[in-house]
Write an enzyme that holds these catalytic residues in place. Structure first.
Site, PDB file in Angstrom:
ATOM      1  N   TYR A   1     -93.714  -0.642 -10.440  1.00  9.31           N
ATOM      2  CA  TYR A   1     -93.738  -0.061  -9.069  1.00  9.31           C
ATOM      3  C   TYR A   1     -95.001   0.875  -8.864  1.00  9.31           C
ATOM      4  O   TYR A   1     -95.139   2.044  -9.339  1.00  9.31           O
ATOM      5  CB  TYR A   1     -92.636   1.266  -9.089  1.00  9.31           C
TER       6      TYR A   1
ATOM      7  N   GLU B   1     -87.775  -6.084 -11.982  1.00 16.96           N
ATOM      8  CA  GLU B   1     -87.852  -5.204 -10.743  1.00 16.96           C
ATOM      9  C   GLU B   1     -89.135  -5.176 -10.507  1.00 16.96           C
ATOM     10  O   GLU B   1     -90.203  -4.957 -11.192  1.00 16.96           O
ATOM     11  CB  GLU B   1     -87.211  -4.063 -11.094  1.00 16.96           C
TER      12      GLU B   1
ATOM     13  N   ASN C   1     -80.521   0.715 -18.212  1.00 15.23           N
ATOM     14  CA  ASN C   1     -81.737   0.448 -17.259  1.00 15.23           C
ATOM     15  C   ASN C   1     -82.603   1.517 -17.432  1.00 15.23           C
ATOM     16  O   ASN C   1     -82.541   2.674 -17.602  1.00 15.23           O
ATOM     17  CB  ASN C   1     -81.137   0.759 -15.739  1.00 15.23           C
ATOM     18  N   GLU C   2     -84.168   0.819 -17.661  1.00 11.75           N
ATOM     19  CA  GLU C   2     -85.284   1.902 -17.691  1.00 11.75           C
ATOM     20  C   GLU C   2     -85.202   2.884 -18.694  1.00 11.75           C
ATOM     21  O   GLU C   2     -85.376   4.107 -18.537  1.00 11.75           O
ATOM     22  CB  GLU C   2     -85.659   2.165 -16.390  1.00 11.75           C
TER      23      GLU C   2
END
Length: 436
Positions: free
Chosen positions: A305, A348, A210-211
């Protein structure tokens, strides 16, 4: 960011041949077909969501209730953590859960228990058996899972635990991608997870991390992990090749945020200084275009984001537009995927504030549909009426069930927020039509 500029940069990047779609995958396994997904010979476009906390639930009814709500909203793919680790010093609290109820979270899912020599595997009822149950429950509701192997961030025992235990004090975060002992330990855990579920069509894809970034929220990066170093890209290549050696059928993706490494990155003014945008100058360590061309990376994913990434620009009265920046970010990844010839999934994304969600999500979702995204996954699913711990259950860090609601980080979309949820159920219907 101008579309013409993006197209020009992509043309200079050149054509990368995608790996051929598998023709012999078992029935029920999703695979790729050019820039689309395919399931048993038919197109498979989907609306999905994230619920990292699902394996943390110890109440089976809560797991089923969550999947039932997701299925009713048209969700076809859910992304969740295939990891959770604790230090051995925390284990006594887990074993004394009835005596120390505030530590009840530790009794949930901790497949890895770390000590001075590495980690041991927990396959018991509070270990991998919880993930087993999530996989089986997802299958009952015709939902598939993206299972992530580890985390760039401190949450739930990610890469820094490997670094701290195996590389020692003073090691930088990017040692995770280069140290042979760390890599061997990571691969040992990956092999455990892959071998456990590789026969299951419920697994949509394996996800490497993740990321991934050169730095984490606790450890800094070394000078060796710099724009253009290829540290992350080479690690993606090594690990995707390793997973493919274990599992010839399931798809593999990175889990990255989708940052670019452009020769002419975007810039913006801040404090009277022209600065380059970290999402385009390679500062985080990623090179989305190059990575997507790797033979065993089957499809591209990216995150979004805007509020979190640009707090210095997003303030009342500024000329910065969260909505417009997001539209360009979506377009950039869609164009890249078209050039490379692989599917793209916005994996996401989120904004905080209910008014922001109702105003911005419709345009973002429409742009993903207009650019033929094979998958649309928002962060994150919000479930109500959970019963575990009487509806109030601490997990770890700041995560908890509060009055029966799943963890709320400001991005969660709960089942009673119909104005927002309807945006996604409508997108699910369109994706379902594309799958007919």
């Amino acid at each position: 960011m101008r579309a013409a500029t993006i197209a020009s940069l992509l043309l200079s990047f050149g054509t990368v041949l995608a790996a051929p779609a598998a023709t012999d995958v078992p029935s029920g396994f999703v695979t790729t077909d050019g820039t689309s997904f395919q399931l048993d010979g038919q197109p498979f476009a989907f609306l999905g969501t994230n619920a990292y906390w699902l394996p943390l639930l110890s109440n089976d009814d809560d797991v089923h209730a969550t999947f039932e709500s997701m299925a009713a909203a048209g969700v076809k793919v859910v992304r969740t953590w295939g990891f959770n680790a604790i230090n051995e010093t925390e284990l006594p609290y887990a074993e004394q859960v009835e005596l120390v109820p505030q530590y009840r979270w530790r009794l949930l899912t901790f497949p890895q228990i770390w000590n001075s020599s590495g980690w041991t595997l927990n396959e018991g009822p509070q270990g991998l058996q919880r993930l087993d149950y999530v996989v089986s429950a997802a299958a009952m509701h015709d939902i598939r899972l993206i299972i992530t192997f580890t985390n760039n961030w401190v949450g739930y025992g990610g890469a820094d635990l490997y670094v701290n235990w195996l590389a020692g004090a003073g090691a930088t975060h990017d040692v995770f991608y280069t140290d042979s002992t760390v890599i061997a330990s990571y691969q040992q855990y990956v092999q455990t997870i892959v071998n456990r579920y590789k026969e299951s069509p419920t697994v949509f894809a394996w996800e490497l991390m993740n990321e991934a970034r050169c730095a984490s929220d606790l450890l800094t990066a070394s000078a060796a992990c710099h724009p253009g170093s290829g540290t992350l890209g080479l690690w993606y290549q090594q690990q995707s090749d390793f997973v493919r050696s274990l599992d010839p059928y399931h798809m593999i993706t990175t889990g990255g945020e989708g940052q670019f490494y452009w020769a002419q990155p975007d810039t913006y003014w801040y404090n009277n200084t022209l600065v380059t945008d970290f999402n385009f100058d390679g500062a985080a360590g990623e090179d989305f275009e190059w990575t997507l061309g790797l033979p065993n990376i089957d499809f591209g994913v990216y995150h979004m984001y805007v509020q979190t990434w640009y707090p210095e620009l997003d303030y009342p009265g500024s000329n910065f537009s969260i909505e417009d920046w997001g539209l360009d970010w979506i377009e950039a990844h869609a164009l890249t995927a078209q050039m490379v010839g692989k599917p793209i999934v916005i994996e996401e994304f989120g904004v905080t504030g209910l008014d922001n969600k109702t105003a911005i999500y419709p345009t973002w979702v429409q742009r993903t549909l207009d650019t033929d995204h094979a998958g649309i996954m928002y962060w994150q699913w919000g479930q109500l009426n959970l019963t575990e711990g009487g509806g109030n259950q601490p997990f770890k860090y700041t995560d908890a069930l509060v009055n029966g609601a799943s963890p709320n980080d400001g991005f969660a979309v709960y089942t009673n927020q119909s104005a927002v949820l309807d945006i996604f159920t409508q997108a699910a219907a369109i994706q379902a039509q594309r799958s007919a």
